[in-house]
Design a protein around this motif. Structure first.
Motif, PDB file in Angstrom:
ATOM      1  N   PRO A  17       0.590  -1.606  -0.033  1.00  0.00           N
ATOM      2  CA  PRO A  17      -0.181  -0.096   0.191  1.00  0.00           C
ATOM      3  C   PRO A  17       1.090   1.316  -0.119  1.00  0.00           C
ATOM      4  CG  PRO A  17       0.067  -1.208   2.287  1.00  0.00           C
ATOM      5  CD  PRO A  17       0.656  -2.126   1.438  1.00  0.00           C
ATOM      6  N   ASP A  18       0.177   2.609  -0.796  1.00  0.00           N
ATOM      7  CA  ASP A  18       0.592   3.914  -0.597  1.00  0.00           C
ATOM      8  C   ASP A  18       0.589   4.428   0.597  1.00  0.00           C
ATOM      9  OD1 ASP A  18       2.348   6.157  -0.575  1.00  0.00           O
ATOM     10  OD2 ASP A  18       0.882   6.266  -3.246  1.00  0.00           O
ATOM     11  N   SER A  19       1.906   4.122   1.947  1.00  0.00           N
ATOM     12  CA  SER A  19       1.340   4.366   3.693  1.00  0.00           C
ATOM     13  C   SER A  19       1.834   5.417   3.630  1.00  0.00           C
ATOM     14  CB  SER A  19       2.406   3.604   4.066  1.00  0.00           C
ATOM     15  OG  SER A  19       2.056   1.957   4.036  1.00  0.00           O
ATOM     16  N   MET A  20       2.281   6.674   3.005  1.00  0.00           N
ATOM     17  CA  MET A  20       3.052   7.879   2.593  1.00  0.00           C
ATOM     18  C   MET A  20       1.704   8.617   2.306  1.00  0.00           C
ATOM     19  SD  MET A  20       5.439   9.471   3.398  1.00  0.00           S
ATOM     20  CE  MET A  20       6.651   9.120   3.096  1.00  0.00           C
ATOM     21  N   ALA A  21       0.789   8.133   1.220  1.00  0.00           N
ATOM     22  CA  ALA A  21      -0.719   9.432   0.928  1.00  0.00           C
ATOM     23  C   ALA A  21      -1.595   9.015   2.163  1.00  0.00           C
ATOM     24  CB  ALA A  21      -0.539   8.386  -0.489  1.00  0.00           C
ATOM     25  N   LEU A  61       8.685  -2.453  15.558  1.00  0.00           N
ATOM     26  CA  LEU A  61       9.343  -3.036  16.464  1.00  0.00           C
ATOM     27  C   LEU A  61       9.914  -3.412  15.006  1.00  0.00           C
ATOM     28  CD1 LEU A  61      10.774  -5.469  18.024  1.00  0.00           C
ATOM     29  CD2 LEU A  61       8.687  -7.077  18.380  1.00  0.00           C
ATOM     30  N   LEU A  62       9.382  -4.790  14.496  1.00  0.00           N
ATOM     31  CA  LEU A  62       9.822  -4.539  12.875  1.00  0.00           C
ATOM     32  C   LEU A  62      10.866  -3.642  12.290  1.00  0.00           C
ATOM     33  CD1 LEU A  62       6.771  -6.556  11.742  1.00  0.00           C
ATOM     34  CD2 LEU A  62       9.143  -7.849  12.590  1.00  0.00           C
ATOM     35  N   ASN A  63      10.340  -2.622  12.094  1.00  0.00           N
ATOM     36  CA  ASN A  63      11.122  -0.699  11.967  1.00  0.00           C
ATOM     37  C   ASN A  63      12.531  -0.912  12.537  1.00  0.00           C
ATOM     38  OD1 ASN A  63       9.097  -0.698   9.740  1.00  0.00           O
ATOM     39  ND2 ASN A  63       8.441   1.453  10.823  1.00  0.00           N
ATOM     40  N   GLU A  64      12.702  -1.215  13.864  1.00  0.00           N
ATOM     41  CA  GLU A  64      13.742  -0.698  14.299  1.00  0.00           C
ATOM     42  C   GLU A  64      14.748  -2.012  13.847  1.00  0.00           C
ATOM     43  OE1 GLU A  64      16.477   1.688  17.129  1.00  0.00           O
ATOM     44  OE2 GLU A  64      14.588   1.822  16.122  1.00  0.00           O
ATOM     45  N   ALA A 116       6.988  -5.873   7.994  1.00  0.00           N
ATOM     46  CA  ALA A 116       7.060  -4.471   8.325  1.00  0.00           C
ATOM     47  C   ALA A 116       5.817  -3.657   7.265  1.00  0.00           C
ATOM     48  CB  ALA A 116       7.834  -3.350   9.153  1.00  0.00           C
ATOM     49  N   GLU A 117       6.292  -3.749   6.125  1.00  0.00           N
ATOM     50  CA  GLU A 117       5.366  -3.974   5.041  1.00  0.00           C
ATOM     51  C   GLU A 117       4.084  -4.944   5.183  1.00  0.00           C
ATOM     52  OE1 GLU A 117       8.457  -2.091   1.826  1.00  0.00           O
ATOM     53  OE2 GLU A 117       8.402  -3.805   2.260  1.00  0.00           O
ATOM     54  N   LEU A 147       4.317   5.156   8.689  1.00  0.00           N
ATOM     55  CA  LEU A 147       4.559   6.592   7.883  1.00  0.00           C
ATOM     56  C   LEU A 147       6.253   6.306   7.831  1.00  0.00           C
ATOM     57  CD1 LEU A 147       5.036   9.096   6.706  1.00  0.00           C
ATOM     58  CD2 LEU A 147       5.209  10.082   9.154  1.00  0.00           C
ATOM     59  N   GLN A 148       6.725   5.589   9.468  1.00  0.00           N
ATOM     60  CA  GLN A 148       8.282   4.784   9.129  1.00  0.00           C
ATOM     61  C   GLN A 148       8.832   4.121   8.245  1.00  0.00           C
ATOM     62  OE1 GLN A 148       9.482   3.273  12.891  1.00  0.00           O
ATOM     63  NE2 GLN A 148      11.007   4.626  13.166  1.00  0.00           N
ATOM     64  N   THR A 149       8.145   2.855   8.055  1.00  0.00           N
ATOM     65  CA  THR A 149       7.773   2.324   6.816  1.00  0.00           C
ATOM     66  C   THR A 149       8.010   2.611   5.620  1.00  0.00           C
ATOM     67  OG1 THR A 149       7.166   0.416   8.676  1.00  0.00           O
ATOM     68  CG2 THR A 149       7.095   0.051   6.073  1.00  0.00           C
TER      69      THR A 149
END
Length: 536
Positions: free
Chosen positions: A34-38, A455-458, A472-473, A514-516
């Protein structure tokens, strides 16, 4: 104003992406993400442009805690996830900047990402207005946290039972306040008065020794009580005083830090060094004995605030603070945590002397009658319960913050092990039917999934391994399907409750997504954003 039809039209492209998602068991699936940013930007725009449009006091810039997702009205119906968050229904008409911490981080990040200053300006406006207008006059407590807010219909303190204000108008921190430096620039006098209120009116000084309760009873004969002096909350006070002392060099504030540090130094178990939960907070163990206990993440939260505040202190006090924090690390890392795949989980409650996991009941009558324990020793599952099990994500933000301070390998190992669990853990399992009659219906709140993604991002950042970012995605895609199932830009409070709720930590989910997106698109810029895991 944006029409409903245009909102639907602009969201159509995102729904096409969502419908194409393959949300199966492939932990490394990246196709059609997905376009998480949008999605997050559209959520932020909706909060700025529409969330306050139905409020009666147009001069108040605060964001409502709860909203109907289609009409931006404050709901009149009972909000189930306020119950789950232990928040009274009176909260639904309030704003509360503690509950919007990650929303402000989203705004600040979007200004960096897009180059549009309007987002960060919104954070400044809201925080500044709150600090200048939402401080109760008698003592100086801000109207925020677990039990207080600012009522947007009455333009007055709110969140408590209006017919029982003496029993329910309570000051208690909800999250750490991470914007003290910004707050001091915006409202220095209000910040200093609040720091004084914590020392003079939250801390109890009776009999020449200090103690406190996390609850300051604002309208009672005495605001302060004793015995529920939990380390996490003491850490929040020390963090507040540390920020204050940097600016004021006030001897009274220095005394506050010194005496509360000494209090926790004196609370350490003689054998293990662990800090029990409260000086007057006892429980019943399985043998029927009344005992104290350790709530393991609470002292780690104290260690974080000790670490942040220490640099502002005189050298001798600084050394004591850092030594106390280091001892907390030693105890936590010596406890037999097992959060990896197939493991028991993080130890949440343990014996102060042995650090062995233990379950506890509130009363002997509860134990004798066969009631389940109030304190369950290990984390697990997907949904938090005040009495019972908490998911691994209950602990994770605290460990992330402490690892970022210390780089201690023990914290990294625990975070990686827990992330490995979520490489295959399926949130659909948290939506099954309850196993016993009378149990809460199955559901998952937005913040629980948000902190899995955090957590997954970190761990991706720590290890540089692709599998964690890919997973994470995967969770972001699952979240879009469950929390944004239609054209409305506000996320759902939970999989099954179709309202927006800050108390369900919708802001955590959006910030994590957003971080992902930034980790995939521009990891160097993500690093510069300095996003903070605040659910601790």
């Amino acid at each position: 104003m944006e029409s409903m039809s245009s909102r639907r039209q602009s969201f159509g492209g995102l729904l096409v992406l969502i419908s194409a998602l393959a949300l199966g068991g492939n932990a490394n699936a990246q196709a059609a993400a997905p376009d998480s940013m949008a999605i997050v930007k559209r959520f932020a725009d909706a909060m700025i442009d529409h969330s306050r449009e139905n409020l009666p006091h147009k001069e108040v810039p605060l964001f409502p805690l709860t909203l109907l997702r289609d009409s931006y009205q404050i709901p009149r119906i009972k909000v189930g996830n306020l119950v789950n968050a232990r928040v009274p229904q009176e909260f639904k008409t309030t704003a509360n900047i503690h509950h919007d911490l990650n929303l402000y981080q989203i705004f600040d990040a979007l200004s960096v990402i897009t180059g549009d200053p309007k987002y960060a300006a919104e954070s400044e406006k809201v925080i500044g207005w709150f600090l200048k207008h939402c401080q109760e006059p008698q003592y100086g407590f801000f109207c925020w946290g677990e039990h207080l807010g600012w009522d947007l219909l009455r333009n007055d303190p709110g969140g408590y039972l209006l017919d029982k204000p003496k029993d329910s108008m309570i000051h208690e921190f909800y999250r750490p306040w991470i914007f003290w430096e910004r707050s001091w620039k915006l409202a220095p006098e209000a910040c200093h008065r609040f720091a004084q209120a914590l020392w003079r009116n939250q801390i109890n000084h009776d009999g020449g020794t200090i103690s406190f309760s996390r609850h300051a009873m604002i309208l009672s004969k005495s605001t302060s009580r004793r015995g529920h002096d939990f380390p996490r909350h003491g850490g929040f006070y020390i963090g507040t005083w540390g920020a204050d002392y940097r600016h004021t060099k006030d001897a009274e504030i220095l005394e506050a830090v010194d005496k509360l540090v000494a209090f926790y130094e004196g609370r350490r178990n003689a054998k293990s060094g662990a800090i029990p939960h409260g000086s007057g907070d006892f429980a019943i163990d399985k043998s029927g004995k009344k005992t104290d206990y350790v709530y393991t993440q609470s002292p780690v939260a104290l260690a974080i605030e000790l670490g942040y505040a220490a640099d502002a202190m005189p050298e001798d006090l600084k050394k004591r603070m850092l030594a106390l924090a280091d001892g907390i690390d030693t105890c936590f890392l010596a406890t037999p945590h097992d959060p990896g795949p197939g493991g028991k989980g993080f130890v949440l409650f343990c014996d102060p002397t042995t650090l062995e996991p233990a379950e506890y009941w509130m009363t002997k009558e509860d134990l004798d009658s066969g009631k389940p324990p109030r304190r369950v020793p290990y984390t697990g599952g997907w949904r938090s319960a005040y009495s019972g099990e908490h998911p691994h994500t209950w602990v994770v933000p605290t460990l992330i913050a402490r690892y970022q301070q210390t780089n201690k390998e023990g914290y990294k190992k625990l975070l990686v092990a827990c992330a490995d669990n979520y490489l295959t853990a399926d949130p659909e399992s948290g939506l099954g039917q309850p196993s016993k009659k009378g149990e809460r219906g199955p559901d998952i709140e937005a913040g629980s999934i948000g902190n899995v993604i955090v957590l997954l991002n970190e761990v991706h950042k720590l290890t540089k391994e692709e599998k964690y970012l890919a997973r994470a995605e995967w969770y972001a895609a699952w979240a879009v399907k469950k929390f944004w199932p239609d054209e409305h830009p506000l996320p759902r409070a939970s999989v099954k409750e179709n309202i927006y709720s800050a108390a369900s930590r919708c802001d955590t989910l959006a910030l994590a997504m957003l971080q992902t997106a930034m980790l995939r698109k521009d990891p160097e810029k993500e690093k510069a954003l300095r996003l903070i895991a605040t659910d601790r």
